[in-house]
Scaffold this active site. Structure first.
Site: not given
Lengths: 288, 511
Positions: B350-352
């Site tokens: 989700w973060h990257g």
């Protein structure tokens, strides 16, 4: 209504506290033994004026003074660009008798440095040139300095002034040896040096102003780590451009030191390297 | 538009008089238009994406609700606004397709995750596929698209998805007003970097006009100032030191790198929690309550505790919409471990779109699993050797913090990966540089001024946070006017003296 008065009071307290703290910090800066405090405090008279960026710190003052018997003053600072260097040098020439010699490392023409320029807000109330430079290039920072007195001291220059409150900065030099692992990887590193016409113009102005006062101006390129000068792009272009603009020869020491133990990193000779470099400059009569 | 910019100051000075000068629907319109201006300031083209996503999710909610109670919903649509009448007719038409509620939810999820996947992960998966094909000796002929990541897409997509899922689960009634729903999705304080506010926690707050309240205003203002202190004075001040460390780790000694990693742990904390503080404070000034997003995470005694203190709105979202539906800890140890790992891996992704973020998630998943295995044994050992409670807590806090640092190295390197660098090589150089213990002395540290300033500010932060948790006063909610006057003044002086005013974007904007 009382809440609105509370916010008025908050504003008054914030402004008053800011101005008071600003005055207190200014007195600390003025009392400091840091180079720019001495410059604007009237106690920087010297026979040899030294100028450069972090590589200009290689002009190790105690050793030069020991060898030449002359008094030195170094205006160099990490990342100092030539436009700021010009303001400082012209301020020096305004306030003090002309030095015998001015030694400049021309890689100070490498690039502009707005962050450092903003740091000179600490001294801008003592220098019309610095004030004009900041106002023109960094109007927001300049306005910030007008709004808040504390903001004028929100920079590394102030922190250095504070740390040199009772201690001279004449022996400021990178005092370590390059890590062997890093030294071995020299071929993998590059330094993109920029030839900046605007900064070369500033250097030309400095040379002209100093020359007009009878100062013997010498231009140099300080040593790079063995094999690293080849990794610095446009070094020869910079040398040619400076020679053309100033009409002065540039003494190129970029490849003059061959012992890796003379360096703290690729760009900076350490104390040992600095002494070897100064000996070379004396031999070539770049230094008296 | 970023909070720490002059543009935002002007924006907010115009916004609040308009906000408190209007009522009812007009106020909601003010909020929505202001939020779209705030978002569009970055890139107006992506407004269409957020508008489309909003309308579709609202309509999916209506459609699901129509399946539950066709007559009641139809009646509400027919008696509603023109927009509601239009979507009511559309829903009545598609209702004829006799789709199950679950199918409608799948459509909604596919749309949301499709957008997220396309804008955030398309390049990542295409590059990885191309690399795999190249490994097989075939050169792929396609050209990778360079897609711009719309700011905040991960945040508003999750917010939007939570609404549809809650309506599907019958935990939340369908929201008849598209205007309110759109304002909930786009409300500018939290739009681009959270906290992820859930519809169930917010929509009801919009049912009445919030009156101007000095207590809320002052308390919100304090929170905003505190957020700016974290962001401008701490995060942005130590950021150059961290950037330098990760840009060329091989050029620095062990101590320098260690300080760089410690600084990064506080940079990301202050950057992100500072944003959350500003968002929560602004919402409070408007009269709304946003959920807390951080609670002194570096004082956690276990990793499960860490995830109840760090990015709380995301971790609780993942818990409620992923971990628990997967089975949570209800189906035995192995299933629990699997669910922990899966949740953290997806949390990392989700973060990257980079393997380093996935690995960061993997490490945290491993920590959670190991904690379940080792934790009880450690506790019984501590009891048997009669370890004092304070020492036990100190060991736990230290262990969790050090392991979190290791994971942060990969997380920070993930950003280098996003910029085209080799994230794992960077992380390797940083960790091996620290472990080598070469140059493990303060004299070998470069930029000592930044280091001293950084530690001074971090010390101040920790003092306030410890005071908040251990003592009976709270810097963010001081009621006494005289004390508040002192605290606000000190914060403003500290900002002027230590702040970095480069209008640096918040780290989580890239996620």
């Amino acid at each position: 209504m009382k809440h609105i008065w509370w916010y008025v009071l908050l504003l008054a307290v914030v402004v008053a506290g800011d101005r008071l703290a600003g005055c207190a910090l200014k007195s600390q800066v003025s009392a400091s033994a840091f180079r720019y405090s001495r410059l604007y405090g009237g106690v920087a008279e010297a026979d040899i004026l030294l100028l450069g960026n972090s590589r200009g710190l290689t002009f190790y003052q105690p050793y030069i003074e020991e060898k030449t018997g002359l008094k030195t003053f170094n205006l160099s600072y990490n990342g100092l660009p030539m436009d700021v260097a010009k303001a400082l040098t012209l301020d020096y020439l305004d306030h003090y008798p002309a030095p015998k010699r001015l030694l400049i490392d021309i890689t100070t023409c490498d690039r502009t440095n707005d962050e450092l320029l903003a740091g000179f807000l600490t001294y801008s109330d003592q220098s019309f040139r610095l004030d004009t430079l900041i106002r023109g290039r960094l109007p927001r920072v300049w306005r910030g300095g007008q709004v808040s007195a504390l903001f004028r001291f929100n920079n590394e220059i102030f922190q250095r002034a504070l740390s040199h409150r009772r201690r001279s900065d004449a022996d400021w030099l990178l005092d370590r040896s390059i890590p062997p692992q890093l030294a071995a990887s020299v071929a993998q590193h590059n330094y993109p040096l920029e030839v900046h016409p605007y900064l070369i113009e500033q250097l030309r102005d400095v040379c002209a102003a100093a020359g007009a006062k009878g100062v013997d101006v010498r231009l140099v390129i300080s040593p790079y780590f063995p094999g690293f000068a080849e990794r610095v792009s446009h070094l020869d272009d910079l040398k040619k451009a400076v020679e053309a603009a100033t009409g002065l020869p540039v003494s190129d020491y970029s490849r003059a030191l061959s012992d890796p133990a003379d360096f703290g990193d690729f760009m900076h000779p350490n104390k040992k390297g600095s002494q070897a470099y100064i000996d070379l400059m004396r031999k070539d009569a770049v230094l008296p | 538009m970023v909070f720490n910019s002059l543009t935002f100051l002007i924006f907010i000075l115009l916004f609040f008089p308009l906000y408190f000068g209007t009522k009812g629907r007009m106020r909601t319109w003010v909020c929505l238009v202001a939020s779209y201006i705030f978002y569009g300031w970055w890139d107006w083209r992506f407004l269409s994406l957020i508008v489309f996503s909003t309308v579709m999710d609202w309509w999916f909610g209506l459609w699901i609700s129509y399946n539950d109670a066709p007559e009641e919903t139809r009646e509400r649509c027919e008696n509603g606004s023109l927009v509601l009448q239009f979507f009511g007719r559309l829903t009545r038409w598609v209702h004829g397709l006799q789709l199950q509620r679950r199918t409608i939810l799948v459509f909604s999820m596919a749309m949301n995750l499709g957008f997220l996947g396309f804008f955030k992960y398309f390049g990542f998966f295409a590059d990885n596929l191309a690399a795999m094909i190249r490994e097989m000796g075939i050169t792929p002929s396609w050209t990778t698209l360079h897609i711009i990541l719309p700011v905040g897409i991960s945040f508003y997509t999750f917010q939007s998805m939570s609404y549809t899922i809650d309506v599907y689960r019958r935990e939340l009634p369908w929201e008849p007003s598209l205007l309110k729903f759109a304002t909930f999705i786009a409300l500018f304080p939290q739009l681009v970097a959270g906290p992820i506010v859930r519809a169930a926690d917010f929509l009801y707050q919009m049912s009445e006009d919030k009156r101007f309240d000095w207590n809320r205003w002052n308390s919100g203002m304090g929170r905003v100032l505190w957020g700016f202190f974290k962001k401008i004075a701490i995060a942005d001040s130590i950021a150059p030191f961290v950037d330098q460390c990760f840009a060329a780790p091989e050029t620095f000694g062990s101590m320098h790198l260690l300080i760089g990693v410690v600084f990064y742990s506080f940079q990301i904390y202050c950057d992100f929690s500072g944003y959350s503080d500003i968002a929560i404070g602004l919402a409070r000034m408007m009269g709304y309550t946003f959920p807390e997003n951080f609670r002194t995470p570096y004082f956690s005694k276990s990793f499960s505790e860490f995830w109840t203190r760090w990015h709380i709105s995301l971790s609780s979202w993942l818990r409620d919409y992923l971990y628990i539906p997967l089975g949570g800890n209800r189906n035995g140890k192995l299933s629990t471990y699997k669910n922990n790992m899966l949740t953290m891996l997806l949390g990392g992704l989700w973060h990257g779109a980079n393997w380093a973020f996935v690995f960061w998630g993997f490490l945290h998943g491993m920590y959670l699993v190991l904690q379940r295995i080792v934790g009880p044994r450690w506790r019984s050992l501590a009891r048997s050797i009669r370890l004092p409670r304070l020492a036990d807590d100190a060991v736990s806090i230290f262990t969790v913090y050090v392991l979190t640092l290791v994971a942060w190295v990969f997380f920070r390197s993930g950003s280098i990966g996003l910029a085209g660098g080799d994230s794992f090589a960077t992380a390797g150089k940083v960790l091996s540089g620290i472990a080598s213990l070469e140059g493990f002395s303060f004299s070998a540290v470069i930029n000592k001024f930044q280091v001293i300033k950084g530690f001074l500010l971090i010390g101040a932060l920790l003092f306030v946070e410890i005071s908040n948790t251990r003592m009976r006063w709270n810097v963010r909610q001081v009621e006494q006017p005289a004390l508040r006057l002192i605290l606000f003044s000190v914060l403003l002086w500290v900002l002027a003296f230590f702040g970095s005013f480069g209008a640096n974007a918040f780290i989580y904007f890239q996620f």
